[in-house]
Structure formats: structure tokens, C-alpha cells
Write a protein that holds these residues in place. Structure first.
Motif, PDB file in Angstrom:
ATOM      1  N   SER A  12       0.920  -1.105  -0.189  1.00 44.36           N
ATOM      2  CA  SER A  12       0.057  -0.068   0.172  1.00 44.36           C
ATOM      3  C   SER A  12       0.760   1.388  -0.013  1.00 44.36           C
TER       4      SER A  12
ATOM      5  N   TRP B 106       0.684   3.791   1.916  1.00 43.95           N
ATOM      6  CA  TRP B 106       1.084   4.340   3.308  1.00 43.95           C
ATOM      7  C   TRP B 106       2.272   3.119   3.863  1.00 43.95           C
ATOM      8  N   GLU B 107       2.339   1.878   3.356  1.00 46.98           N
ATOM      9  CA  GLU B 107       3.443   1.055   3.737  1.00 46.98           C
ATOM     10  C   GLU B 107       4.902   1.499   3.343  1.00 46.98           C
TER      11      GLU B 107
ATOM     12  N   VAL C 100       0.632  -0.870  10.193  1.00 50.29           N
ATOM     13  CA  VAL C 100       0.601   0.274   9.668  1.00 50.29           C
ATOM     14  C   VAL C 100       1.819   1.364  10.327  1.00 50.29           C
TER      15      VAL C 100
ATOM     16  N   ARG D 240       2.100   7.861   8.050  1.00 54.50           N
ATOM     17  CA  ARG D 240       1.513   6.744   7.594  1.00 54.50           C
ATOM     18  C   ARG D 240       0.234   6.519   8.052  1.00 54.50           C
ATOM     19  N   TYR D 241      -0.134   7.080   9.382  1.00 56.84           N
ATOM     20  CA  TYR D 241      -1.462   6.983   9.776  1.00 56.84           C
ATOM     21  C   TYR D 241      -2.606   7.536   9.011  1.00 56.84           C
TER      22      TYR D 241
ATOM     23  N   TRP E 236      -2.949   5.735   5.581  1.00 62.93           N
ATOM     24  CA  TRP E 236      -3.677   4.708   5.797  1.00 62.93           C
ATOM     25  C   TRP E 236      -4.978   5.115   5.887  1.00 62.93           C
TER      26      TRP E 236
ATOM     27  N   ASP F  57      -8.050   3.731   3.637  1.00 64.08           N
ATOM     28  CA  ASP F  57      -9.279   2.982   4.391  1.00 64.08           C
ATOM     29  C   ASP F  57     -10.502   3.832   3.929  1.00 64.08           C
TER      30      ASP F  57
END
Length: 178
Positions: free
Chosen positions: A2, A4-5, A39, A55-56, A59, A63
Motif C-alpha cells: 500500500s 502508506w506502507e 501501519v 503513515r496514519y 492509511w 481506508d
């Protein structure tokens, strides 16, 4: 992987889960859970500060996109199910029978008053009882012949039952449990 990863901030300050939680308005336990879920990166009980925030946010955005996509997919699945149900109804002849019942109800609505109107003509036209009876017999014969033609066309009840309501059936199918 992803988006964010792939976020990594070099030279970031490593902090406790409590401090990350303060920045992101969550508990330290939730920070640890997000690390278990992949995460956040964790090293010896500490977390990279800026990287966790970035990242949060990424993420959460991913989502939300997934949730929106899922709702759209659900709507598409419902529409496809409706299309398939309509096709099956059509193939089974249910729609034809329904249209026929509606048409016969219209004919009944028209034919009932017509019969009454026609039977009132002989008394208005003549006082001769024999002539009046002859006219009434002919009118009855005409209606009898029309009834036989309708029966021959496959309508024994002549549409006397009320036609099914397609919109009510469709609404009930989509109402779900109450």
C-alpha cells in the motif's frame, strides 16, 4: 504494498507510543495495535514520530477510499441482482401474466358499465315487450360471444382478480429486515 506502507522518514525522532497517541488522538494501546497490523514501524518499543503521523494519515485515506468503493460495489451488486431477477421474471412469463391481468382489469372496468348501458337501451327504445326481449337476447348473445372469445384466448377469470403490484413487490424486496 500500500502507499502508506512505503512511507519512511530517515533521521526521524523515535518516541513512545503514548506520544504518538497524543499526536493522533488515540491511546498507546491503539498505537501498538496499529504497529501489529503493520501501519507503524516499531523498534524496541519506540516509533518514528513524523513517519507514524504520515503513515496514519495515508492509511486512513486508503481506508476511506476502500469504504467508498465497497459502498459503490454494493450498489452495483444490488442493481445487477435486480437485473437478473427481472430477466428471470420475464423468462418465466410472470411479467406477461401480470401485464395480461392488468389489461383484463381495464377491460373489466370498461365492459361492466358498457353491459349496463347496453341493457338499458331496449326499455328506452320501445315499449313493445316482445321487441324489447328480442333486443336483450341479442345483446346478451353478443356479450356471451365476447366472453367465449376471451376464454378461448386463455382467460377463464376475465381478469376479475386484482392485478399484482410490481412496484410493491420490488419495494418489499429492497426493504430488508425491519
Amino acid at each position: 504494498m500500500s502507499e502508506w506502507e512505503s512511507i519512511v522518514v530517515e533521521g526521524d525522532r523515535w518516541v513512545s507510543p503514548t506520544e504518538i497517541g497524543d499526536w493522533l488522538a488515540m491511546t498507546a494501546e491503539r498505537v501498538r495495535q496499529l504497529a501489529v497490523d503493520g501501519v507503524f514501524r516499531r523498534q524496541e518499543g519506540t516509533y518514528p514520530h513524523r513517519e507514524c503521523v504520515l503513515r496514519y494519515l495515508a492509511w486512513r485515506a486508503a481506508d476511506r477510499r476502500d469504504a467508498t468503493q465497497t459502498a459503490g460495489d454494493s450498489r452495483i451488486r444490488d442493481l445487477r441482482a435486480d437485473e437478473i431477477a427481472l430477466r428471470l421474471e420475464r423468462e418465466s412469463g410472470a411479467l406477461i401474466a401480470e401485464a395480461r391481468a392488468e389489461a383484463l382489469a381495464i377491460v373489466d372496468e370498461f365492459a361492466g358499465p358498457l353491459r349496463s348501458d347496453m341493457m338499458s337501451i331496449p326499455p328506452r327504445v320501445t315499449k313493445d315487450l316482445a321487441l324489447r326481449q328480442a333486443m336483450e337476447r341479442e345483446i346478451e348473445a353478443a356479450f356471451g360471444a365476447a366472453s367465449k372469445r376471451a376464454d378461448a384466448a386463455g382467460s377463464p377469470d376475465l381478469g376479475r382478480s386484482t392485478p399484482p403490484n410490481r412496484a410493491a413487490r420490488r419495494a418489499a424486496r429492497h426493504a430488508g429486515p425491519r
